[in-house]
Write an enzyme that holds these catalytic residues in place. Structure first.
Site, PDB file in Angstrom:
ATOM      1  N   ALA A 166       0.846  -1.198   0.000  1.00  0.00           N
ATOM      2  CA  ALA A 166       0.000   0.000   0.000  1.00  0.00           C
ATOM      3  C   ALA A 166       0.883   1.250   0.000  1.00  0.00           C
ATOM      4  O   ALA A 166       2.075   1.174   0.284  1.00  0.00           O
ATOM      5  CB  ALA A 166      -0.887  -0.023   1.243  1.00  0.00           C
ATOM      6  N   PHE A 167       0.245   2.396  -0.266  1.00  0.00           N
ATOM      7  CA  PHE A 167       1.034   3.628  -0.360  1.00  0.00           C
ATOM      8  C   PHE A 167       1.505   4.145   0.995  1.00  0.00           C
ATOM      9  O   PHE A 167       2.494   4.868   1.083  1.00  0.00           O
ATOM     10  CB  PHE A 167       0.217   4.733  -1.067  1.00  0.00           C
ATOM     11  CG  PHE A 167      -0.816   5.368  -0.169  1.00  0.00           C
ATOM     12  CD1 PHE A 167      -0.483   6.438   0.643  1.00  0.00           C
ATOM     13  CD2 PHE A 167      -2.123   4.897  -0.119  1.00  0.00           C
ATOM     14  CE1 PHE A 167      -1.421   7.023   1.498  1.00  0.00           C
ATOM     15  CE2 PHE A 167      -3.062   5.465   0.721  1.00  0.00           C
ATOM     16  CZ  PHE A 167      -2.709   6.529   1.530  1.00  0.00           C
ATOM     17  N   GLY A 230      -0.720  -6.548 -10.544  1.00  0.00           N
ATOM     18  CA  GLY A 230      -1.378  -7.101  -9.361  1.00  0.00           C
ATOM     19  C   GLY A 230      -2.146  -8.355  -9.741  1.00  0.00           C
ATOM     20  O   GLY A 230      -1.969  -9.420  -9.155  1.00  0.00           O
ATOM     21  N   GLY A 246      -3.208  -3.707   1.802  1.00  0.00           N
ATOM     22  CA  GLY A 246      -4.010  -2.673   1.144  1.00  0.00           C
ATOM     23  C   GLY A 246      -5.424  -2.678   1.668  1.00  0.00           C
ATOM     24  O   GLY A 246      -5.694  -3.176   2.774  1.00  0.00           O
ATOM     25  N   THR A 248      -9.471  -3.392   2.189  1.00  0.00           N
ATOM     26  CA  THR A 248     -10.283  -4.607   2.300  1.00  0.00           C
ATOM     27  C   THR A 248     -10.939  -4.917   0.946  1.00  0.00           C
ATOM     28  O   THR A 248     -11.047  -6.074   0.553  1.00  0.00           O
ATOM     29  CB  THR A 248     -11.337  -4.427   3.407  1.00  0.00           C
ATOM     30  OG1 THR A 248     -10.625  -4.291   4.648  1.00  0.00           O
ATOM     31  CG2 THR A 248     -12.290  -5.591   3.504  1.00  0.00           C
ATOM     32  N   VAL A 250      -9.854  -4.369  -2.210  1.00  0.00           N
ATOM     33  CA  VAL A 250      -8.933  -5.052  -3.129  1.00  0.00           C
ATOM     34  C   VAL A 250      -8.481  -6.389  -2.514  1.00  0.00           C
ATOM     35  O   VAL A 250      -8.365  -7.395  -3.215  1.00  0.00           O
ATOM     36  CB  VAL A 250      -7.711  -4.148  -3.478  1.00  0.00           C
ATOM     37  CG1 VAL A 250      -6.766  -4.880  -4.417  1.00  0.00           C
ATOM     38  CG2 VAL A 250      -8.160  -2.837  -4.109  1.00  0.00           C
ATOM     39  N   GLY A 251      -8.291  -6.401  -1.210  1.00  0.00           N
ATOM     40  CA  GLY A 251      -7.844  -7.624  -0.523  1.00  0.00           C
ATOM     41  C   GLY A 251      -8.822  -8.778  -0.701  1.00  0.00           C
ATOM     42  O   GLY A 251      -8.420  -9.936  -0.843  1.00  0.00           O
ATOM     43  N   GLU A 268      -3.106  -8.140   4.859  1.00  0.00           N
ATOM     44  CA  GLU A 268      -3.001  -7.064   5.857  1.00  0.00           C
ATOM     45  C   GLU A 268      -3.887  -5.932   5.356  1.00  0.00           C
ATOM     46  O   GLU A 268      -3.467  -5.085   4.574  1.00  0.00           O
ATOM     47  CB  GLU A 268      -1.543  -6.589   5.977  1.00  0.00           C
ATOM     48  CG  GLU A 268      -0.561  -7.657   6.426  1.00  0.00           C
ATOM     49  CD  GLU A 268      -0.662  -8.002   7.906  1.00  0.00           C
ATOM     50  OE1 GLU A 268      -1.359  -7.288   8.652  1.00  0.00           O
ATOM     51  OE2 GLU A 268      -0.045  -8.997   8.313  1.00  0.00           O
ATOM     52  N   THR A 303      -3.439   1.433  11.467  1.00  0.00           N
ATOM     53  CA  THR A 303      -3.689   1.390  12.911  1.00  0.00           C
ATOM     54  C   THR A 303      -4.152   2.738  13.477  1.00  0.00           C
ATOM     55  O   THR A 303      -4.213   2.901  14.707  1.00  0.00           O
ATOM     56  CB  THR A 303      -2.404   0.964  13.650  1.00  0.00           C
ATOM     57  OG1 THR A 303      -1.344   1.825  13.223  1.00  0.00           O
ATOM     58  CG2 THR A 303      -2.036  -0.478  13.393  1.00  0.00           C
TER      59      THR A 303
HETATM   60  N1  NAD Z   1      -3.235  -4.134   7.940  1.00  0.00           N
HETATM   61  C1  NAD Z   1      -2.098  -3.606   7.518  1.00  0.00           C
HETATM   62  O1  NAD Z   1      -1.014  -4.037   7.885  1.00  0.00           O
HETATM   63  C2  NAD Z   1      -2.094  -2.435   6.583  1.00  0.00           C
HETATM   64  C3  NAD Z   1      -0.924  -1.686   6.420  1.00  0.00           C
HETATM   65  C4  NAD Z   1      -0.948  -0.602   5.535  1.00  0.00           C
HETATM   66  C5  NAD Z   1      -2.117  -0.285   4.850  1.00  0.00           C
HETATM   67  N2  NAD Z   1      -3.230  -1.031   5.033  1.00  0.00           N
HETATM   68  C6  NAD Z   1      -4.473  -0.681   4.361  1.00  0.00           C
HETATM   69  O2  NAD Z   1      -4.212  -0.247   3.029  1.00  0.00           O
HETATM   70  C7  NAD Z   1      -5.207   0.692   2.626  1.00  0.00           C
HETATM   71  C8  NAD Z   1      -4.567   1.935   2.045  1.00  0.00           C
HETATM   72  O3  NAD Z   1      -3.674   1.629   1.018  1.00  0.00           O
HETATM   73  P1  NAD Z   1      -4.012   1.785  -0.538  1.00  0.00           P
HETATM   74  O4  NAD Z   1      -4.956   2.914  -0.732  1.00  0.00           O
HETATM   75  O5  NAD Z   1      -2.697   1.805  -1.222  1.00  0.00           O
HETATM   76  O6  NAD Z   1      -4.777   0.410  -0.816  1.00  0.00           O
HETATM   77  P2  NAD Z   1      -5.261  -0.217  -2.216  1.00  0.00           P
HETATM   78  O7  NAD Z   1      -6.028  -1.433  -1.867  1.00  0.00           O
HETATM   79  O8  NAD Z   1      -5.905   0.800  -3.063  1.00  0.00           O
HETATM   80  O9  NAD Z   1      -3.896  -0.618  -2.967  1.00  0.00           O
HETATM   81  C9  NAD Z   1      -2.963  -1.508  -2.383  1.00  0.00           C
HETATM   82  C10 NAD Z   1      -2.160  -2.196  -3.463  1.00  0.00           C
HETATM   83  O10 NAD Z   1      -3.030  -3.037  -4.216  1.00  0.00           O
HETATM   84  C11 NAD Z   1      -2.719  -2.912  -5.582  1.00  0.00           C
HETATM   85  N3  NAD Z   1      -3.848  -3.385  -6.396  1.00  0.00           N
HETATM   86  C12 NAD Z   1      -4.860  -2.684  -6.931  1.00  0.00           C
HETATM   87  N4  NAD Z   1      -5.697  -3.518  -7.609  1.00  0.00           N
HETATM   88  C13 NAD Z   1      -5.180  -4.760  -7.485  1.00  0.00           C
HETATM   89  C14 NAD Z   1      -5.586  -6.052  -7.933  1.00  0.00           C
HETATM   90  N5  NAD Z   1      -6.687  -6.222  -8.663  1.00  0.00           N
HETATM   91  N6  NAD Z   1      -4.835  -7.108  -7.607  1.00  0.00           N
HETATM   92  C15 NAD Z   1      -3.714  -6.965  -6.847  1.00  0.00           C
HETATM   93  N7  NAD Z   1      -3.281  -5.778  -6.402  1.00  0.00           N
HETATM   94  C16 NAD Z   1      -4.012  -4.690  -6.714  1.00  0.00           C
HETATM   95  C17 NAD Z   1      -2.379  -1.442  -5.702  1.00  0.00           C
HETATM   96  O11 NAD Z   1      -1.709  -1.220  -6.916  1.00  0.00           O
HETATM   97  C18 NAD Z   1      -1.511  -1.247  -4.473  1.00  0.00           C
HETATM   98  O12 NAD Z   1      -0.195  -1.685  -4.709  1.00  0.00           O
HETATM   99  C19 NAD Z   1      -6.006   0.988   3.872  1.00  0.00           C
HETATM  100  O13 NAD Z   1      -7.195   0.250   3.842  1.00  0.00           O
HETATM  101  C20 NAD Z   1      -5.110   0.510   4.991  1.00  0.00           C
HETATM  102  O14 NAD Z   1      -5.773   0.180   6.198  1.00  0.00           O
HETATM  103  C21 NAD Z   1      -3.239  -2.101   5.875  1.00  0.00           C
END
Ligand code: NAD
Length: 515
Positions: A166-167, A230, A246, A248, A250-251, A268, A303
């Site tokens: 994630a960013f 991805g 990233g 929930t 996309v996860g 995560e 967090t």
């Molecule tokens: N629990 C943790 O440890 C943790 C840590 C950091 C961030 N986060 C979460 O991340 C989020 C913020 O980050 P974000 O805006 O970068 O999240 P995001 O889900 O938009 O992107 C995360 C990653 O997923 C990639 N992605 C996009 N589409 C995809 C696909 N179809 N298949 C695989 N990968 C794909 C993106 O390019 C990026 O690298 C928040 O929800 C935050 O809580 C969680």
């Protein structure tokens, strides 16, 4: 007049990190190449185009995976402590580049310089941890029920580990995964966020010297860029493990797609973290924990403290001290140490923040500290917002969601079981905390009937984990664990071995098979 980037030494940092105007987004270690579209990286700090990265095409991706497959064959045979020695040297390089890398993290992502440096320190810490771990990849031994038999289990590397990050932690998440994966004997392919691609280029540049100095084969550490990769990783059977950090949303897609091919995931995902403020809390401690937790990284930590559940007897006092602290917050350039709150990552995030405030008001929320977008000199990127506090109910739809911005919802409780139920009554389960000096309250909060989160703290806030513990959360946070404790086991496959050193072949469970 010096530009902002000169004033804060960014140009010099970029040059130390080997960032070019246009950077090749694919790397297999020493070799870099890319044939895809251009990804432009703009700083949320001042809206400047920092540099560009060429994305990886399908062919580039294939080339990287082929190298990784080949490299795995030899890397898995390097003794684990020797792999640990490589990781030790990576930690040394990161120490050398702590300052410029911390600056880049701050400038590209928007977190404060202190937090940027802290993130690099976390990378160094995980290297140290991984070095020790390289001599401790233990399995158990068991007593066999059969005579002259020995049973034990051992752990083997899985192969290629895909890391999608994630960013908001643009460098640390990669190191949490890769340093452990490498000592475990795996090879890695990392796809950073398109919002922070330069951090990925910088990390690969930093460790390149270690790879070259030690003749590590191309493919042990691969980098690819571009969102399409991805889904290539999700569906690629050659990647037995995808570690995804990233949202929930996309996860959920990653989880299903990887499971469909029986691959493993470490997920995560989003958090919706609460602090319970008991009537026995030290309010001065609550103040630091809650304010840093809610406004640090402009509310963009998984967090981040999003909910404050306060005992009715200390509710007015808590709200009063929070209001006064929020009144003193300085919002501005995160590279300037006088500021407490930096920008959001982009204008879409600003819109999400505004929409969430509107939604909370529509649902009956009472604004205690007004939000809004900062205007004028120093705020030209349009990404700076005011941290706000809204009195809300836990059941509001918007409160049940993670809005990645500095919005703190406060709510009242009158008995601790009710507070714990509120804290647990959200879809996410990452981090939680209670402030109390009452031992019974602490223990209840940490008990089976207490917090349902992966992280439960007492008298510290919800954010700011140490690498020594396993990090991750339950429910829609995804259930993955990374970093310390025995999180390494996710990067290895377990094998149970039974050895017969006798001259008979007795069957288990006493089964007879006479020939
Ligand atoms: N629990 C943790 O440890 C943790 C840590 C950091 C961030 N986060 C979460 O991340 C989020 C913020 O980050 P974000 O805006 O970068 O999240 P995001 O889900 O938009 O992107 C995360 C990653 O997923 C990639 N992605 C996009 N589409 C995809 C696909 N179809 N298949 C695989 N990968 C794909 C993106 O390019 C990026 O690298 C928040 O929800 C935050 O809580 C969680």
């Amino acid at each position: 007049m010096a530009t902002l980037t000169d004033q804060f030494g960014i140009q010099e940092a970029l040059s130390k990190l080997g960032i070019q105007e246009i950077n090749e987004g694919t790397s297999t270690g020493s070799n870099s190449f890319a044939n895809g579209e251009i990804i432009e990286s703009y700083s949320p700090v001042d809206g400047t185009l920092i540099a560009k990265v060429k994305a990886s095409t399908q062919e580039d991706y294939e080339a990287a995976v082929a190298k990784a497959q080949e490299a795995f064959k030899s890397w898995r045979l390097v003794p684990a402590p020797k792999r640990g020695e490589i990781v030790r040297q990576m930690g040394e390089e990161l120490r050398k580049y702590k300052e410029p890398l911390g600056q880049l993290v701050s400038y590209e992502m928007g977190k404060s310089l202190q937090e940027g440096l802290g993130e690099v320190q976390e990378m160094i810490d995980i290297c140290d941890f991984a070095v020790g771990l390289s001599r401790q990849l233990y399995g158990l031994t068991m007593h066999s029920e059969r005579p002259m038999h020995r049973m034990y289990e051992q752990y083997h590397p899985v192969g290629i580990v895909g890391i999608i990050s994630a960013f908001n932690f643009p460098v640390a998440v990669w190191s949490w995964n890769s340093m452990l994966a490498w000592v475990c004997g795996d090879v890695c392919i990392w796809k950073p966020s398109e919002k922070t691609p330069l951090c990925g280029i910088a990390c690969q540049n930093i460790i390149k010297t270690v790879l070259e100095r030690n003749n590590i084969p191309e493919g042990v550490s691969c980098l690819i860029n571009g969102r399409d990769n991805g889904d290539r990783m999700n569906t690629d059977k050659r990647l037995p493990l995808v570690s995804f950090t990233g949202s929930t949303r996309v996860g959920r897609h990653v989880s299903k797609t990887v499971a469909e091919r029986f691959g493993n995931t470490i997920l995560e995902l989003g958090g919706n973290n609460a602090i319970i403020v008991s009537e026995h809390a030290d309010i001065n401690m609550v103040l630091v924990g809650a304010v840093f937790g809610a406004v640090g990284t402009a509310g963009q930590r998984c967090t981040t403290t999003r909910r404050l559940i306060v005992h009715e007897s200390v509710y007015d006092k808590t709200v009063e001290v929070l209001k006064s602290a929020y009144g003193q917050l300085k919002i501005g350039n995160p590279l300037d140490s006088n500021n407490h709150v930096g920008p959001l990552i982009d204008k879409d995030s600003v819109q999400n923040y505004l929409d969430a405030i509107e939604k909370a008001k529509q649902e009956g929320g009472n604004v205690i500290v007004e939000g809004g977008v900062m205007q004028g000199e120093g705020y030209e990127s349009g990404c700076y917002v005011k941290p706000c506090i809204i009195e809300a109910k836990n059941s509001f739809e918007i409160v049940q969601h993670e809005t990645f911005a500095p919005i703190l919802y406060v709510m009242k409780y009158n008995d601790l079981e009710e507070a714990i139920a509120m804290q647990n009554d959200v879809p996410q389960g990452l981090s939680s905390s209670i402030f109390t000096s009452n031992m019974r309250e602490m223990e209840l909060f940490l008990s089976h009937a207490g917090s349902d989160c992966g992280i439960a703290n007492v008298n510290i806030g919800t954010s700011g984990a140490e690498i020594g513990g396993a990090f991750g959360g339950e429910k829609e946070t995804g259930g993955g664990r990374e970093s310390g404790s025995d999180a390494w086991k996710a990067y290895m496959r377990r094998q149970t071995n039974t050895i017969n050193y006798g001259s008979e072949l007795p069957l288990a469970q006493g089964i007879r098979f006479d020939l």
